[in-house]
Design a protein around this motif. Structure first.
Motif, PDB file in Angstrom:
ATOM      1  N   LEU A  96      13.201   5.575 -18.476  1.00 25.72           N
ATOM      2  CA  LEU A  96      12.094   5.425 -17.898  1.00 25.72           C
ATOM      3  C   LEU A  96      11.131   4.451 -17.789  1.00 25.72           C
ATOM      4  O   LEU A  96      10.614   3.840 -16.672  1.00 25.72           O
ATOM      5  CB  LEU A  96      11.416   6.948 -18.105  1.00 25.72           C
ATOM      6  CG  LEU A  96      12.237   8.108 -17.934  1.00 25.72           C
ATOM      7  CD1 LEU A  96      11.273   9.238 -18.238  1.00 25.72           C
ATOM      8  CD2 LEU A  96      12.360   8.281 -16.335  1.00 25.72           C
ATOM      9  N   TYR A  97      10.997   3.956 -18.764  1.00 29.06           N
ATOM     10  CA  TYR A  97       9.949   2.771 -19.187  1.00 29.06           C
ATOM     11  C   TYR A  97      10.353   1.405 -18.404  1.00 29.06           C
ATOM     12  O   TYR A  97       9.748   0.591 -18.035  1.00 29.06           O
ATOM     13  CB  TYR A  97       9.924   2.143 -20.858  1.00 29.06           C
ATOM     14  CG  TYR A  97       9.001   1.291 -20.843  1.00 29.06           C
ATOM     15  CD1 TYR A  97       7.569   1.724 -20.941  1.00 29.06           C
ATOM     16  CD2 TYR A  97       9.257   0.003 -21.164  1.00 29.06           C
ATOM     17  CE1 TYR A  97       6.365   0.747 -21.007  1.00 29.06           C
ATOM     18  CE2 TYR A  97       8.361  -0.905 -21.769  1.00 29.06           C
ATOM     19  CZ  TYR A  97       6.996  -0.653 -21.638  1.00 29.06           C
ATOM     20  OH  TYR A  97       5.991  -1.514 -21.965  1.00 29.06           O
ATOM     21  N   SER A  98      11.974   1.420 -18.183  1.00 28.71           N
ATOM     22  CA  SER A  98      12.466   0.300 -17.538  1.00 28.71           C
ATOM     23  C   SER A  98      12.689   0.423 -15.872  1.00 28.71           C
ATOM     24  O   SER A  98      13.371  -0.423 -15.405  1.00 28.71           O
ATOM     25  CB  SER A  98      13.769  -0.208 -18.101  1.00 28.71           C
ATOM     26  OG  SER A  98      13.555  -0.403 -19.495  1.00 28.71           O
ATOM     27  N   ILE A  99      12.105   1.495 -15.547  1.00 26.39           N
ATOM     28  CA  ILE A  99      12.420   1.736 -13.901  1.00 26.39           C
ATOM     29  C   ILE A  99      12.147   0.530 -13.090  1.00 26.39           C
ATOM     30  O   ILE A  99      12.965  -0.098 -12.252  1.00 26.39           O
ATOM     31  CB  ILE A  99      11.725   2.957 -13.402  1.00 26.39           C
ATOM     32  CG1 ILE A  99      12.390   4.062 -13.974  1.00 26.39           C
ATOM     33  CG2 ILE A  99      11.905   2.967 -11.832  1.00 26.39           C
ATOM     34  CD1 ILE A  99      11.587   5.476 -13.597  1.00 26.39           C
ATOM     35  N   LYS A 124       2.727   4.401 -23.257  1.00 23.18           N
ATOM     36  CA  LYS A 124       4.031   4.963 -23.792  1.00 23.18           C
ATOM     37  C   LYS A 124       3.945   4.844 -25.167  1.00 23.18           C
ATOM     38  O   LYS A 124       3.237   3.926 -25.906  1.00 23.18           O
ATOM     39  CB  LYS A 124       5.112   3.742 -23.317  1.00 23.18           C
ATOM     40  CG  LYS A 124       6.393   3.958 -23.853  1.00 23.18           C
ATOM     41  CD  LYS A 124       7.577   2.734 -23.561  1.00 23.18           C
ATOM     42  CE  LYS A 124       8.876   3.412 -24.148  1.00 23.18           C
ATOM     43  NZ  LYS A 124       9.139   3.309 -25.481  1.00 23.18           N
ATOM     44  N   THR A 125       4.687   6.056 -25.905  1.00 21.15           N
ATOM     45  CA  THR A 125       4.727   6.054 -27.390  1.00 21.15           C
ATOM     46  C   THR A 125       6.018   6.293 -27.623  1.00 21.15           C
ATOM     47  O   THR A 125       6.915   6.222 -26.659  1.00 21.15           O
ATOM     48  CB  THR A 125       3.853   7.208 -28.025  1.00 21.15           C
ATOM     49  OG1 THR A 125       4.517   8.572 -27.424  1.00 21.15           O
ATOM     50  CG2 THR A 125       2.384   7.231 -27.442  1.00 21.15           C
ATOM     51  N   ASP A 126       6.282   6.464 -28.870  1.00 21.13           N
ATOM     52  CA  ASP A 126       7.848   6.654 -29.407  1.00 21.13           C
ATOM     53  C   ASP A 126       8.386   7.948 -28.495  1.00 21.13           C
ATOM     54  O   ASP A 126       9.321   8.115 -28.610  1.00 21.13           O
ATOM     55  CB  ASP A 126       7.918   6.723 -30.758  1.00 21.13           C
ATOM     56  CG  ASP A 126       7.821   5.236 -31.398  1.00 21.13           C
ATOM     57  OD1 ASP A 126       7.799   4.503 -30.573  1.00 21.13           O
ATOM     58  OD2 ASP A 126       7.548   5.282 -32.628  1.00 21.13           O
ATOM     59  N   PHE A 174       2.654  11.497 -13.801  1.00 28.23           N
ATOM     60  CA  PHE A 174       3.620  12.310 -14.514  1.00 28.23           C
ATOM     61  C   PHE A 174       3.411  11.985 -15.860  1.00 28.23           C
ATOM     62  O   PHE A 174       3.019  10.715 -16.575  1.00 28.23           O
ATOM     63  CB  PHE A 174       5.038  11.825 -14.583  1.00 28.23           C
ATOM     64  CG  PHE A 174       5.741  12.094 -12.984  1.00 28.23           C
ATOM     65  CD1 PHE A 174       6.510  13.472 -13.152  1.00 28.23           C
ATOM     66  CD2 PHE A 174       5.517  11.545 -11.870  1.00 28.23           C
ATOM     67  CE1 PHE A 174       7.143  14.025 -11.979  1.00 28.23           C
ATOM     68  CE2 PHE A 174       6.096  11.830 -10.679  1.00 28.23           C
ATOM     69  CZ  PHE A 174       6.857  13.237 -10.759  1.00 28.23           C
ATOM     70  N   ASP A 175       3.363  13.006 -16.672  1.00 29.50           N
ATOM     71  CA  ASP A 175       2.962  13.235 -18.256  1.00 29.50           C
ATOM     72  C   ASP A 175       4.458  13.815 -18.985  1.00 29.50           C
ATOM     73  O   ASP A 175       4.666  14.762 -18.564  1.00 29.50           O
ATOM     74  CB  ASP A 175       1.946  13.785 -18.833  1.00 29.50           C
ATOM     75  CG  ASP A 175       0.669  12.982 -18.386  1.00 29.50           C
ATOM     76  OD1 ASP A 175       0.546  11.885 -18.570  1.00 29.50           O
ATOM     77  OD2 ASP A 175      -0.239  13.687 -17.597  1.00 29.50           O
ATOM     78  N   ILE A 176       4.906  12.751 -19.637  1.00 32.06           N
ATOM     79  CA  ILE A 176       6.453  13.185 -20.061  1.00 32.06           C
ATOM     80  C   ILE A 176       6.243  13.174 -21.500  1.00 32.06           C
ATOM     81  O   ILE A 176       6.051  11.948 -22.230  1.00 32.06           O
ATOM     82  CB  ILE A 176       7.492  12.349 -19.497  1.00 32.06           C
ATOM     83  CG1 ILE A 176       7.374  12.338 -17.940  1.00 32.06           C
ATOM     84  CG2 ILE A 176       8.732  12.818 -19.892  1.00 32.06           C
ATOM     85  CD1 ILE A 176       7.905  11.100 -17.225  1.00 32.06           C
ATOM     86  N   VAL A 177       6.502  14.221 -22.331  1.00 28.56           N
ATOM     87  CA  VAL A 177       6.650  14.309 -23.602  1.00 28.56           C
ATOM     88  C   VAL A 177       8.051  14.882 -23.976  1.00 28.56           C
ATOM     89  O   VAL A 177       8.470  15.840 -23.819  1.00 28.56           O
ATOM     90  CB  VAL A 177       5.666  15.458 -24.159  1.00 28.56           C
ATOM     91  CG1 VAL A 177       5.616  15.421 -25.656  1.00 28.56           C
ATOM     92  CG2 VAL A 177       4.308  15.048 -23.697  1.00 28.56           C
ATOM     93  N   GLN A 178       8.728  13.979 -24.887  1.00 26.16           N
ATOM     94  CA  GLN A 178      10.292  14.293 -25.227  1.00 26.16           C
ATOM     95  C   GLN A 178       9.991  15.525 -26.127  1.00 26.16           C
ATOM     96  O   GLN A 178       9.132  15.432 -27.059  1.00 26.16           O
ATOM     97  CB  GLN A 178      10.716  13.161 -25.753  1.00 26.16           C
ATOM     98  CG  GLN A 178      12.104  13.357 -26.217  1.00 26.16           C
ATOM     99  CD  GLN A 178      12.887  12.038 -26.620  1.00 26.16           C
ATOM    100  OE1 GLN A 178      12.539  11.100 -25.932  1.00 26.16           O
ATOM    101  NE2 GLN A 178      13.920  11.993 -27.036  1.00 26.16           N
TER     102      GLN A 178
END
Length: 180
Positions: A96-99, A124-126, A174-178
């Motif tokens: 996602l970071y590299s889109i 971006k975090t881990d 968008f807020d995405i949390v793994q």
């Protein structure tokens, strides 16, 4: 809109809802292309809107839900067609970071006239990423499905929240949390 999106959409309709449904929505949609698509062609976005709207009426599911479902389907299809893109990553957040810097550059090489959405990374975090989706087409639910499937592809899951910054869905945060 690129033909590959149309061909994949029609394949999804056939596989999930049947050939008869695919034929019905083509007939109901009054399409300049007559529903004949090639993956390398370019077609009017309004044809996609018409197909999705008629599918929604035919199977009684909301348009937003169908667009999300298509995003899930499209990730798998594009991954099969272009495995080298996904194989470059070892995590969904990395993907996602590299889109913008990698994936869309690759897409532009394949389809120089493709009109792609933009994704501006805010943070971006881990284990999380926040970004702004921008597109004149407002297909943020398609992006949502693609994001969701990215986590599944890497055997993970995430909580994906979104907030419409513009009511028509042309700009969405968008807020995405793994998870775990």
């Amino acid at each position: 809109m690129k033909g590959i999106v149309f061909t994949e959409f029609m394949e999804m309709v056939e596989s999930k809802f049947g050939l008869e449904t695919a034929d019905t929505i083509i007939e109901l949609s009054d399409l300049p292309s007559q529903g004949i698509y090639t993956s390398v062609g370019t077609y009017d976005f309004n044809e996609m809107l018409s197909l999705i709207t008629n599918l929604s009426k035919e199977i009684k599911l909301p348009v937003d839900e169908l667009i999300y479902t298509f995003g899930l389907y499209l990730f798998t299809s594009l991954g099969k067609a272009h495995p080298e893109v996904i194989q470059s990553y070892n995590s969904p957040l990395g993907l996602l970071y590299s889109i913008e810097d990698h994936i869309h550059v690759h897409v532009k090489k394949l389809y120089p006239d493709a009109e792609l959405p933009t994704f501006k990374i805010l943070e971006k975090t881990d284990s999380s990423i926040s970004l702004i989706y921008s597109s004149s087409r407002g297909l943020y639910r398609l992006a949502h499905g693609l994001m969701q499937k990215a986590f599944e592809h890497f055997n993970g899951s995430a909580t994906i929240a979104y907030e419409l910054l513009k009511e028509d869905g042309t700009e969405v945060k968008f807020d995405i949390v793994q998870n775990g």
